[in-house]
Design an enzyme around this catalytic site. Structure first.
Site, PDB file in Angstrom:
ATOM      1  N   CYS A 101      33.567  42.676  34.948  1.00  0.00           N
ATOM      2  CA  CYS A 101      33.974  44.064  34.673  1.00  0.00           C
ATOM      3  C   CYS A 101      33.594  44.463  33.247  1.00  0.00           C
ATOM      4  CB  CYS A 101      35.473  44.261  34.918  1.00  0.00           C
ATOM      5  SG  CYS A 101      35.947  46.000  35.019  1.00  0.00           S
TER       6      CYS A 101
ATOM      7  N   ASP B  40      44.637  43.700  32.691  1.00  0.00           N
ATOM      8  CA  ASP B  40      45.339  44.981  32.831  1.00  0.00           C
ATOM      9  C   ASP B  40      46.834  44.783  32.683  1.00  0.00           C
ATOM     10  OD1 ASP B  40      42.657  45.287  34.407  1.00  0.00           O
ATOM     11  OD2 ASP B  40      43.342  47.299  33.888  1.00  0.00           O
TER      12      ASP B  40
HETATM   13  P1  RI2 Z   1      40.180  46.483  28.001  1.00  0.00           P
HETATM   14  C1  RI2 Z   1      39.694  47.392  33.210  1.00  0.00           C
HETATM   15  O1  RI2 Z   1      40.123  48.140  34.302  1.00  0.00           O
HETATM   16  C2  RI2 Z   1      39.217  46.015  33.622  1.00  0.00           C
HETATM   17  O2  RI2 Z   1      40.016  45.426  34.625  1.00  0.00           O
HETATM   18  C3  RI2 Z   1      39.321  45.311  32.300  1.00  0.00           C
HETATM   19  O3  RI2 Z   1      39.269  43.909  32.412  1.00  0.00           O
HETATM   20  C4  RI2 Z   1      40.668  45.817  31.814  1.00  0.00           C
HETATM   21  O4  RI2 Z   1      40.700  47.193  32.223  1.00  0.00           O
HETATM   22  C5  RI2 Z   1      40.950  45.656  30.361  1.00  0.00           C
HETATM   23  O5  RI2 Z   1      40.094  46.450  29.601  1.00  0.00           O
HETATM   24  P2  RI2 Z   1      39.387  49.514  34.807  1.00  0.00           P
HETATM   25  O6  RI2 Z   1      39.999  50.609  33.945  1.00  0.00           O
HETATM   26  O7  RI2 Z   1      41.536  47.019  27.622  1.00  0.00           O
HETATM   27  O8  RI2 Z   1      37.908  49.391  34.672  1.00  0.00           O
HETATM   28  O9  RI2 Z   1      39.992  45.060  27.512  1.00  0.00           O
HETATM   29  O10 RI2 Z   1      39.825  49.654  36.241  1.00  0.00           O
HETATM   30  O11 RI2 Z   1      39.066  47.395  27.609  1.00  0.00           O
END
Ligand code: RI2
Length: 301
Positions: free
Chosen positions: A122, A193
């Site tokens: 991701c 998350d």
């Molecule tokens: P940071 C994201 O979720 C991903 O799951 C990623 O690992 C997590 O948030 C943390 O992101 P999505 O918003 O706070 O893409 O480290 O569904 O940037």
């Protein structure tokens, strides 16, 4: 409420995404409520809207609940004092989140060794900060990024790291196991998350599959997360709602039902360590971190 509605819409549509960024966006939206003369009642109403925008990352309700906690503390103040105290406290809280990101980058970058082959899943800003910090410190390594269907956040990761000069290889999600073996991956870094009190980690769908592959090959599986993503509710057994998004994000095939969960839970047994702004902890220490750092939300005030 214009900014609150707009922020909620952007979080919901993932124009603003990433667990830390959605929390910071919500904090900024609440700042505008204070700026417009809003007090506890208005902040509570705005906070409810923002919390509903996406259900899984606990950073969002944690950020909102912290502002409500502050608003209750300052509610007896007169209008001017309330506004200036709240503006300062929300601003300081945002700065603390940004500083946490830098601190995690500093701590996490020390885990990267010269010549490492790293994998990530991701797009985690926190993980990207670790990689960029290590690269700036002169370490040479390469990163394998998963595509991350259905929203392709792996493209964001790949572009971001490539623009920092870091060699990146993009793979499809189903190539994880083969790639760990074939390209000799040393360590896996992912974001989070939500982290539960028992050390289990909620992250982008597919994270558990990556963790299974890493464990099967004896590779370290490392989670990087600010403490704002630890869940106080999980102390009492509360679990996140796993967001299920529009099936159209995956495919539209007549007569076929599509199931599109956005997150999964990686049990602590698959997590070697969690990097936080307070240092590296084993997943089992999540409970202690919550008790030490979330006093404001655990007192029931
Ligand atoms: P940071 C994201 O979720 C991903 O799951 C990623 O690992 C997590 O948030 C943390 O992101 P999505 O918003 O706070 O893409 O480290 O569904 O940037």
């Amino acid at each position: 409420m214009g900014s609150v509605d707009e922020t909620a819409r952007k979080i919901s549509s993932m124009e603003v995404r990433g667990a830390l960024d959605i929390a910071i966006a919500a904090l900024k939206a609440l700042e505008t409520v204070v700026d417009g003369g809003g007090r506890l009642k208005e902040l509570e109403a705005a906070g409810e809207k923002l919390k509903k925008a996406r259900p899984t990352a606990v950073s969002l309700p944690n950020a909102v609940n912290y502002v409500i906690y502050l608003a209750k503390k300052h509610e007896p103040d007169d209008g001017k004092a309330f506004k200036s105290a709240m503006t300062r406290e929300i601003h300081d809280f945002i700065i603390r989140q940004e500083n946490s990101l830098e601190k995690i980058a500093e701590i996490g970058s020390k885990l990267i060794e010269e010549g490492d082959v790293l994998m990530t899943h991701c797009n985690s800003d926190t993980v990207a900060h670790i990689f960029k910090r290590a690269w700036r410190d002169g370490k040479k390594f390469r990163v394998i990024a998963t595509e991350t269907r259905p929203r392709y956040q792996g493209y964001i990761t790949s572009r971001d790291l490539a623009s920092a000069g870091i060699p990146v290889t993009l793979i499809v999600d189903s190539a994880v196991y083969h790639t760990i073996k074939k390209l000799d991956v040393d360590k896996v870094f992912v974001g989070a998350d939500t982290v539960y009190a028992n050390g289990d980690v909620v992250n982008k769908i597919g994270t558990m599959q990556v963790a299974l592959c890493a464990k099967s090959e004896g590779k370290d599986f490392i989670v990087a997360t600010e403490s704002i993503k630890f869940s106080p509710e999980s102390i009492m057994g509360g679990v996140s709602v796993i967001e299920e998004r529009d099936p159209k994000e995956v495919a539209e095939i007549e007569g076929v039902r599509v199931f599109n969960p956005a997150f999964d839970v990686t049990p602590k047994e698959y997590v070697n360590m969690i990097i936080t702004e307070y240092g590296i902890i084993p997943p089992e220490a999540a409970y202690s971190l919550l008790k030490e750092r979330f006093g404001w939300s655990l007192t029931g005030e």
